[in-house]
Design a protein around this motif. Structure first.
Motif, PDB file in Angstrom:
ATOM      1  N   PRO A  57      48.313  47.470  47.566  1.00 14.66           N
ATOM      2  CA  PRO A  57      49.587  47.867  48.189  1.00 14.66           C
ATOM      3  C   PRO A  57      50.788  47.757  47.242  1.00 14.66           C
ATOM      4  N   PHE A  58      50.691  46.900  46.207  1.00 16.32           N
ATOM      5  CA  PHE A  58      51.803  46.699  45.284  1.00 16.32           C
ATOM      6  C   PHE A  58      51.277  46.673  43.847  1.00 16.32           C
ATOM      7  N   ASP A  59      52.221  46.777  42.923  1.00 16.35           N
ATOM      8  CA  ASP A  59      51.890  46.565  41.518  1.00 16.35           C
ATOM      9  C   ASP A  59      51.504  45.094  41.346  1.00 16.35           C
ATOM     10  N   PRO A  60      50.329  44.806  40.763  1.00 16.85           N
ATOM     11  CA  PRO A  60      49.898  43.401  40.667  1.00 16.85           C
ATOM     12  C   PRO A  60      50.798  42.536  39.796  1.00 16.85           C
ATOM     13  N   ASN A  61      51.594  43.148  38.927  1.00 16.48           N
ATOM     14  CA  ASN A  61      52.482  42.387  38.044  1.00 16.48           C
ATOM     15  C   ASN A  61      53.949  42.440  38.472  1.00 16.48           C
ATOM     16  N   LEU A  62      54.218  43.058  39.627  1.00 18.20           N
ATOM     17  CA  LEU A  62      55.590  43.158  40.115  1.00 18.20           C
ATOM     18  C   LEU A  62      56.055  41.804  40.645  1.00 18.20           C
ATOM     19  N   GLN A  63      57.146  41.302  40.080  1.00 18.71           N
ATOM     20  CA  GLN A  63      57.670  39.994  40.468  1.00 18.71           C
ATOM     21  C   GLN A  63      58.894  40.161  41.368  1.00 18.71           C
ATOM     22  N   GLU A  64      58.860  39.471  42.505  1.00 17.51           N
ATOM     23  CA  GLU A  64      59.973  39.468  43.460  1.00 17.51           C
ATOM     24  C   GLU A  64      60.332  38.010  43.741  1.00 17.51           C
ATOM     25  N   ALA A  65      61.343  37.512  43.037  1.00 15.10           N
ATOM     26  CA  ALA A  65      61.706  36.096  43.176  1.00 15.10           C
ATOM     27  C   ALA A  65      62.095  35.734  44.604  1.00 15.10           C
ATOM     28  N   CYS A 117      44.861  29.367  45.860  1.00  9.60           N
ATOM     29  CA  CYS A 117      43.588  28.962  45.243  1.00  9.60           C
ATOM     30  C   CYS A 117      42.384  29.377  46.085  1.00  9.60           C
ATOM     31  N   ALA A 118      42.549  29.303  47.406  1.00 12.35           N
ATOM     32  CA  ALA A 118      41.407  29.550  48.289  1.00 12.35           C
ATOM     33  C   ALA A 118      40.931  30.996  48.228  1.00 12.35           C
ATOM     34  N   ILE A 119      41.864  31.939  48.209  1.00 10.93           N
ATOM     35  CA  ILE A 119      41.485  33.352  48.281  1.00 10.93           C
ATOM     36  C   ILE A 119      40.737  33.817  47.027  1.00 10.93           C
ATOM     37  N   PRO A 120      41.238  33.567  45.808  1.00 10.07           N
ATOM     38  CA  PRO A 120      40.417  33.944  44.636  1.00 10.07           C
ATOM     39  C   PRO A 120      39.116  33.151  44.549  1.00 10.07           C
ATOM     40  N   SER A 137      52.687  40.428  57.623  1.00 11.73           N
ATOM     41  CA  SER A 137      52.435  41.861  57.783  1.00 11.73           C
ATOM     42  C   SER A 137      52.722  42.654  56.516  1.00 11.73           C
ATOM     43  N   ASN A 138      53.666  42.188  55.700  1.00 10.22           N
ATOM     44  CA  ASN A 138      53.989  42.888  54.447  1.00 10.22           C
ATOM     45  C   ASN A 138      53.051  42.481  53.318  1.00 10.22           C
ATOM     46  N   TYR A 139      52.807  41.181  53.222  1.00  5.80           N
ATOM     47  CA  TYR A 139      51.916  40.646  52.189  1.00  5.80           C
ATOM     48  C   TYR A 139      50.726  40.010  52.909  1.00  5.80           C
ATOM     49  N   TRP A 140      49.643  40.766  53.017  1.00  2.00           N
ATOM     50  CA  TRP A 140      48.513  40.362  53.856  1.00  2.00           C
ATOM     51  C   TRP A 140      47.893  39.041  53.414  1.00  2.00           C
ATOM     52  N   LEU A 141      47.923  38.757  52.120  1.00  2.32           N
ATOM     53  CA  LEU A 141      47.369  37.498  51.609  1.00  2.32           C
ATOM     54  C   LEU A 141      48.444  36.627  50.973  1.00  2.32           C
ATOM     55  N   GLY A 142      49.705  36.907  51.286  1.00  7.50           N
ATOM     56  CA  GLY A 142      50.802  36.097  50.774  1.00  7.50           C
ATOM     57  C   GLY A 142      51.210  36.478  49.362  1.00  7.50           C
ATOM     58  N   THR A 143      52.107  35.685  48.800  1.00 14.14           N
ATOM     59  CA  THR A 143      52.590  35.904  47.433  1.00 14.14           C
ATOM     60  C   THR A 143      52.461  34.617  46.636  1.00 14.14           C
ATOM     61  N   ASP A 144      52.476  34.746  45.304  1.00 17.08           N
ATOM     62  CA  ASP A 144      52.346  33.564  44.453  1.00 17.08           C
ATOM     63  C   ASP A 144      53.711  33.027  44.063  1.00 17.08           C
ATOM     64  N   GLN A 145      53.745  32.117  43.086  1.00 20.56           N
ATOM     65  CA  GLN A 145      54.983  31.444  42.707  1.00 20.56           C
ATOM     66  C   GLN A 145      55.980  32.371  42.025  1.00 20.56           C
ATOM     67  N   LEU A 146      55.537  33.550  41.602  1.00 19.17           N
ATOM     68  CA  LEU A 146      56.431  34.527  40.985  1.00 19.17           C
ATOM     69  C   LEU A 146      56.754  35.692  41.912  1.00 19.17           C
ATOM     70  N   GLY A 147      56.301  35.599  43.150  1.00 23.01           N
ATOM     71  CA  GLY A 147      56.565  36.656  44.119  1.00 23.01           C
ATOM     72  C   GLY A 147      55.636  37.846  44.006  1.00 23.01           C
ATOM     73  N   ARG A 148      54.525  37.692  43.306  1.00 18.35           N
ATOM     74  CA  ARG A 148      53.555  38.791  43.168  1.00 18.35           C
ATOM     75  C   ARG A 148      52.589  38.796  44.349  1.00 18.35           C
ATOM     76  N   ASP A 149      52.200  39.988  44.770  1.00 21.42           N
ATOM     77  CA  ASP A 149      51.307  40.132  45.914  1.00 21.42           C
ATOM     78  C   ASP A 149      49.905  39.644  45.548  1.00 21.42           C
ATOM     79  N   VAL A 150      49.399  38.676  46.312  1.00 23.55           N
ATOM     80  CA  VAL A 150      48.092  38.087  46.013  1.00 23.55           C
ATOM     81  C   VAL A 150      46.974  39.101  46.239  1.00 23.55           C
TER      82      VAL A 150
END
Length: 324
Positions: free
Chosen positions: A86-94, A295-298, A103-116
């Motif tokens: 759904p998103f660029d894997p390297n797109l950062q959204e602080a 950590c759980a999802i990967p 609903s927007n990020y089905w598996l959440g985001t990481d510490q840099l705002g990237r879509d998991v």
């Protein structure tokens, strides 16, 4: 008049479609009959018939079907990753960092705002690339050394087998990590480190199979007829080694996934910003108690990929290995 013409055209189209369907069915029946012929008329027909029967036998094994289905799903996702993510894997959204699954990020985001989810999907690619390259590097080397050692024997066999003993005496993961640390980070260095630890198992199997069949009647007949050593090894011995090699290869791919994830976790595999499952777990370990999904999802993805190859190998063993 137009209505009559339309009916005539519709009838003609239906007849054409029926003829096309009939031709396809006849072609399928012809191919099926050719493959199932109990008395093949050529070597090519015999080989393809044997492969077809082996595949049909494998499809009756539940573990093979489940493993094959999981593997096909992973391959399809890897191929169509740009379309599925759904998103660029390297797109950062602080402003969206460390968000829980929504609903927007089905598996959440990481510490840099990237879509998991996007990074998880693209993370399949380096994992499968490592599997492919390690297999292409380690398998031919191991098979070649093993067949030559088993066929010639003597001092050459002793040297090769003692060398494999040295490699197999050390845990593969530890040895791969040590080699990765020496070579440095990077995807290609990870491939080399894992490949160096993978070939001894294939050499052992090929050597054992070669020693078991090199004194058989058909091999001795080939030698008596004056066939070259290369021809004998390629056409008489190598095919007899392949069933065991294929089973070992499928099981080994699950271990390659774990080693690749371990190298990525320690920063010795794929380098940022490339999405890789082991590196994803490493980047999320500082947030594991509050943002568990990092950590759980990967980790679940690694387990599923390893399970797919293990189930596939279990099914292939039941079909190809005469011991089972």
């Amino acid at each position: 008049m137009n209505t009559i013409d339309n009916k005539i055209n519709t009838t003609i189209n239906n007849n054409n479609n029926n003829n096309t369907t009939t031709n396809k069915v006849n072609k399928y029946n012809k191919i099926s009959k050719w493959l199932n012929d109990p008395q093949p008329h050529s070597v090519k027909q015999a080989k393809w018939g044997q492969r077809y029967q082996t595949f049909r036998k494998a499809l009756k094994i539940p573990s093979f079907n489940i493993g094959l289905l999981l593997l096909i799903i992973l391959l399809v996702v890897a191929i169509f990753a740009p379309l599925l993510a759904p998103f660029d894997p390297n797109l950062q959204e602080a402003s969206h960092r460390l968000q829980a699954p929504n609903s927007n990020y089905w598996l959440g985001t990481d510490q840099l705002g990237r879509d998991v989810l996007s990074r998880l999907i693209f993370g399949i690619r380096p994992t499968f690339l490592i599997i492919l390259e390690v297999t292409l590097l380690a398998t031919p080397v191991g098979i070649g050394i093993g067949i030559l050692a088993g066929f010639y024997g003597g001092i050459f066999e002793s040297i090769c087998m003692r060398l494999t003993d040295i490699f197999m005496a050390l845990p593969r993961l530890v040895l791969a990590l040590a080699l990765g640390a020496v070579l440095g980070g990077g995807l290609m260095n990870a491939v080399i480190a894992i490949a160096i630890t993978a070939w001894p198992a294939y050499a052992r199997i090929a050597r054992a199979e070669t020693k078991a069949i090199k004194n058989s009647d058909y091999v001795q007949a080939a030698i008596t007829q004056g066939l070259s050593t290369f021809t004998i090894l390629r056409t008489h011995i190598l095919p007899m080694c392949m069933p065991s090699i294929v089973v070992r290869m499928s099981f080994d791919m699950a271990g390659i996934i774990l080693m690749a994830a371990g190298l990525g976790f320690l920063g010795l595999g794929a380098q940022p910003p490339l999405a890789e499952w082991g590196a994803m777990i490493a980047s999320g370990r500082d947030y594991i108690f509050d943002q568990w999904w990092l950590c759980a999802i990967p980790g679940i993805a690694i387990c599923l990929a390893s399970l797919a190859f293990n189930l596939l190998g279990d099914g292939l063993r039941d079909v190809l290995d005469p011991k089972y």
